[in-house]
Design an enzyme around this catalytic site. Structure first.
Site, PDB file in Angstrom:
ATOM      1  CD  GLU A  96      -3.050   0.977   2.214  1.00 20.85           C
ATOM      2  OE1 GLU A  96      -3.399  -0.148   2.636  1.00 20.85           O
ATOM      3  OE2 GLU A  96      -3.507   2.050   2.652  1.00 20.85           O
ATOM      4  CE  LYS A 291      -6.365  -1.839   5.146  1.00 18.04           C
ATOM      5  NZ  LYS A 291      -5.523  -0.955   4.342  1.00 18.04           N
ATOM      6  CG  ASP A 307       1.139 -16.791  11.422  1.00 23.00           C
ATOM      7  OD1 ASP A 307       0.396 -16.109  10.689  1.00 23.00           O
ATOM      8  OD2 ASP A 307       0.859 -17.938  11.801  1.00 23.00           O
ATOM      9  CG  HIS A 404      -4.364   6.876   0.048  1.00 26.67           C
ATOM     10  ND1 HIS A 404      -3.975   6.236   1.195  1.00 26.67           N
ATOM     11  CD2 HIS A 404      -4.852   5.924  -0.779  1.00 26.67           C
ATOM     12  CE1 HIS A 404      -4.228   4.946   1.075  1.00 26.67           C
ATOM     13  NE2 HIS A 404      -4.761   4.738  -0.122  1.00 26.67           N
TER      14      HIS A 404
HETATM   15  C1  MEV Z   1      -6.090   2.843   4.813  1.00 28.43           C
HETATM   16  O1  MEV Z   1      -5.326   1.726   4.448  1.00 28.43           O
HETATM   17  C2  MEV Z   1      -6.148   2.993   6.316  1.00 28.43           C
HETATM   18  C3  MEV Z   1      -7.061   4.087   6.817  1.00 28.43           C
HETATM   19  O2  MEV Z   1      -8.375   3.919   6.302  1.00 28.43           O
HETATM   20  C4  MEV Z   1      -7.070   3.987   8.322  1.00 28.43           C
HETATM   21  C5  MEV Z   1      -8.071   4.882   9.010  1.00 28.43           C
HETATM   22  O3  MEV Z   1      -9.108   5.209   8.395  1.00 28.43           O
HETATM   23  O4  MEV Z   1      -7.830   5.200  10.186  1.00 28.43           O
HETATM   24  C6  MEV Z   1      -6.600   5.444   6.376  1.00 28.43           C
END
Ligand code: MEV
Length: 448
Positions: A96, A291, A307, A404
């Site tokens: 990513e 995430k 792992d 991003h």
């Molecule tokens: C993207 O990989 C992760 C985010 O969505 C985490 C978040 O929203 O806190 C930017």
């Protein structure tokens, strides 16, 4: 397309026998001829990802069954991490685009404010022997009291080494679970596995004990007299690790939260804490929030040969520990200090598994100063907290897409086969323009 495939492989419905025993070449030839229109090109792609050094390629091939090539992930490095006063550069294996950049930003930001502080809250692992028993519970308890020592002794051959290193089985307990499933019981064991992740050790211990339990119970006079039986269902470690925990923290005086945005430290802290509270209370947000944490955690876990599926499973189980899925991190003000904290279960190893085998894993470990498992737990937790900080900071200020898409720009340019000159021009142009797939397409068509 479907028709072509069908013509290409008229025997698709026939199952292949003994595939794993074929040579790698045979597998590659079969797979590329069977499933690809241009089999020569498909084969070329596989071969081009093989390692030029035969012994390294062989090592990779031997990690798994039916290996036909390697699957690359970029390895990035994130310098400027200060953890408990020590400087680190973190290895991060991830696809990513924005994750490494975000880690670097957060590391730099907190390095000037004393860095990250961590503490190990526990290192206990666990595993269960799941079994059914159809007799009197009092008899079962008696059986365990009488045989606990023999059960533990049955693991002697494999626990001796671990004991010398300071680990082993720390407890064995009979749990009555017949309220959830009729006749269901567990032997719940806890382990210390020191610097190894311990999966093989734990599973081997459990299987030895289960075996012994089967033998002893079949010959146990009271069970024979009462005509009751004990049936082992399975023995396996658990990736739910409520007592193998690490905590990472950053903090600084609120008025030093100079994030470079148009808000005071107090305004930033308030909005940040609000954003974390939303993740605490609202599962839809919590999953995405976590995430983001796992973006940092997994990248370091993969780079250090651990792992990540086990870590993921354990982390999400921890996120639901209070009965509702929630944020793994929390933020608050304490005595005019902004505090941001992550608590996460991490079962990691620095010996065994891939750690001594994979050349890049060994390299990553050396870059980290060859940490022991506890130190690695702390480093990984910090990667998660840093990532979470960077994500929330973007979300509550510029929005996530700005950074991003900047990072994603190169992916789009590569997808569109841009030349080096076009890339250079595009990078300069999109410094001040919003990046999108169509904007990049337009730019390339007007800048051939
Ligand atoms: C993207 O990989 C992760 C985010 O969505 C985490 C978040 O929203 O806190 C930017």
């Amino acid at each position: 397309m479907y028709l072509c495939r069908t013509l290409k492989c008229p025997n698709m419905s026939k199952k292949i026998e003994g595939f794993s025993k074929w040579s790698k070449d045979q597998k590659i030839n079969w797979i590329t001829q069977m499933h690809f229109e241009d089999s020569a090109n498909a084969k070329e792609i596989l071969l081009s990802y093989n390692h030029p050094r035969k012994e390294i390629q062989q090592q990779h091939d031997e990690f798994i069954e039916n290996s036909i090539t390697n699957f690359y992930l970029p390895l990035g490095v994130a310098p400027n991490f200060v953890i408990n006063g020590k400087e680190y550069t973190l290895p991060m294996a991830i696809e990513e685009s924005s994750v490494v950049a975000a880690a670097c930003n957060a590391a730099k930001f907190w390095a000037s404010k004393g860095g990250f502080k961590t503490q190990i809250l526990g290192t206990q692992k666990n595993g269960q022997i799941h079994f059914l028993f159809d007799g009197n519970k009092t008899l079962l308890k008696k059986f365990f009291q009488e045989n606990k020592t023999s059960l533990l002794e049955s693991t002697k051959s494999i626990t001796a080494n671990m004991k010398n290193r300071g680990g082993g089985i720390s407890n064995l307990e009979l749990l009555d679970k017949s309220n959830v499933i009729d006749h269901y019981f567990q032997l719940h064991l806890t382990f210390e596995t020191v610097d190894s992740m311990g999966a093989n050790f734990i599973n081997s211990c459990l299987e030895l004990i289960a075996n012994e339990m089967g033998l002893l119970s079949a010959n146990y006079d009271d069970f024979i007299a009462e005509q009751c039986s004990l049936e082992i269902i399975m023995s396996i470690l658990s990736n739910h690790l409520p007592h193998c925990l690490v905590e990472a923290t950053v903090s600084c005086p609120v008025d030093e939260l100079n994030t470079g945005e148009n808000s005071s430290g107090a305004q930033f802290a308030k909005k940040f804490i609000q954003a974390v509270e939303i993740a605490e209370k609202e599962p839809f947000r919590a999953v995405t929030h976590n995430k983001g944490i796992m973006n940092g955690i997994d990248a370091v876990v993969i780079a250090t040969g651990n792992d990540f599926r086990a870590v993921e499973a354990g982390a999400h189980a921890h996120a639901v520990k209070n009965g509702k899925y929630s944020s793994l991190s929390r933020a608050f003000i304490s005595r005019d200090n902004f505090v941001f904290q992550l608590e996460i279960p991490l079962s990691l190893g620095t010996v065994g598994g891939l750690t001594q085998l994979h050349p890049v894993v060994k390299w990553s470990m050396e870059m980290l100063g060859n940490p022991d498992a506890k130190e690695l737990m702390q480093i990984v937790a910090v990667a998660g907290l840093a990532q979470n900080f960077a994500a929330i900071r973007s979300l509550i200020t510029s929005g996530i897409q700005k950074g991003h898409m900047k990072m994603h720009l190169l992916n789009i340019l590569n997808q569109k086969n841009a030349t080096d000159l076009q890339k250079e021009k595009a990078i300069a142009y999109f410094k001040t323009q919003p990046v999108s797939y169509s904007a990049v397409s337009n730019f390339l068509s007007t800048n051939p």
